[in-house]
Design a protein around this motif. Structure first.
Motif, PDB file in Angstrom:
ATOM      1  N   ARG A 103      -2.714 -37.828   2.564  1.00  9.72           N
ATOM      2  CA  ARG A 103      -1.800 -37.401   1.299  1.00  9.72           C
ATOM      3  C   ARG A 103      -2.513 -36.544   0.477  1.00  9.72           C
ATOM      4  NH1 ARG A 103       2.469 -41.415   1.298  1.00  9.72           N
ATOM      5  NH2 ARG A 103       2.133 -43.360   1.918  1.00  9.72           N
ATOM      6  N   ALA A 104      -1.543 -35.455   0.248  1.00 12.19           N
ATOM      7  CA  ALA A 104      -2.014 -34.058  -0.522  1.00 12.19           C
ATOM      8  C   ALA A 104      -0.990 -33.775  -1.427  1.00 12.19           C
ATOM      9  CB  ALA A 104      -2.857 -33.229   0.392  1.00 12.19           C
ATOM     10  N   ARG A 105      -1.418 -33.276  -2.375  1.00 11.08           N
ATOM     11  CA  ARG A 105      -0.538 -32.297  -3.335  1.00 11.08           C
ATOM     12  C   ARG A 105      -0.826 -31.111  -3.476  1.00 11.08           C
ATOM     13  NH1 ARG A 105       0.913 -35.529  -7.851  1.00 11.08           N
ATOM     14  NH2 ARG A 105       2.494 -36.372  -6.710  1.00 11.08           N
ATOM     15  N   LEU A 106       0.133 -30.328  -2.950  1.00 12.56           N
ATOM     16  CA  LEU A 106       0.111 -28.592  -3.162  1.00 12.56           C
ATOM     17  C   LEU A 106       0.811 -28.294  -4.633  1.00 12.56           C
ATOM     18  CD1 LEU A 106      -0.797 -25.812  -2.175  1.00 12.56           C
ATOM     19  CD2 LEU A 106       1.487 -25.706  -1.146  1.00 12.56           C
ATOM     20  N   THR A 107      -0.005 -27.494  -5.435  1.00  9.63           N
ATOM     21  CA  THR A 107       0.691 -26.970  -6.703  1.00  9.63           C
ATOM     22  C   THR A 107       0.290 -25.505  -6.757  1.00  9.63           C
ATOM     23  OG1 THR A 107      -1.714 -27.489  -7.701  1.00  9.63           O
ATOM     24  CG2 THR A 107       0.143 -29.090  -7.903  1.00  9.63           C
ATOM     25  N   ARG A 108       1.375 -24.725  -7.101  1.00 13.83           N
ATOM     26  CA  ARG A 108       1.534 -23.338  -7.271  1.00 13.83           C
ATOM     27  C   ARG A 108       1.982 -22.852  -8.486  1.00 13.83           C
ATOM     28  NH1 ARG A 108       3.828 -19.978  -2.519  1.00 13.83           N
ATOM     29  NH2 ARG A 108       2.196 -18.478  -3.339  1.00 13.83           N
TER      30      ARG A 108
END
Length: 163
Positions: A103-108
């Motif tokens: 599980r990972a979170r991509l923030t832009r």
């Protein structure tokens, strides 16, 4: 003057109707891609759970001109990778990786975060696994975001298929 009032009344009514319809739409969009591979689950999961190995299979991490900086260590909860593309800062942070689920979170910059859930599941043949990649995007209540959510799969899906 009556014509202008009529036009404003119709536009206001249309805006209210679109807003009410958008409130009935889900606030999450999920894209799912699966791929079967001839390999052991452990070897595949090593490439998924270690961000420094993403350049071997993820198109963004292998692009020329993009410099990715990795945390140390580059795997496990809290590990991260940062890069800039299209003038936006990106950060991928590992939320958890255990039992063949990553599980990972991509923030832009100026975009909604994207939660990734990648699972590696053995198939009937012991030398084959199925990799399932879910991308979950939480949308705001704004009508334009809700309606654009219907097109997210068409816009970003090919990138996930390439990976």
């Amino acid at each position: 003057m009556k014509a202008i009032k009529g036009i404003l009344f119709v536009l206001t009514g249309l805006f209210i109707m679109v807003t009410l319809i958008s409130l009935l739409m889900p606030s999450k969009v999920m894209m799912v891609r699966t791929q079967s591979m001839r390999s052991s689950g452990d070897s595949v999961f090593k490439y998924i759970s270690d961000l420094s190995r993403w350049s071997a299979w993820h198109p963004v991490f292998g692009q020329e001109g993009i410099t990715v900086s990795y945390s140390s260590p580059s795997h496990g909860k809290g590990a991260s990778a940062s890069w800039t593309s299209n003038g936006k800062d990106n950060k991928l942070e590992v939320l958890s990786d255990s039992a063949h689920v990553f599980r990972a979170r991509l923030t832009r910059s100026r975009e909604n975060p994207v939660d990734y859930i990648v699972s590696v599941t053995p198939m009937n043949n012991p030398s084959e696994v199925q990799v399932e990649w879910k991308a979950v995007i939480k949308l705001s209540w704004y009508p334009w975001e809700k309606f654009s959510g219907m097109l997210i799969d068409k816009m970003t899906g090919p990138g996930y298929e390439e990976a």
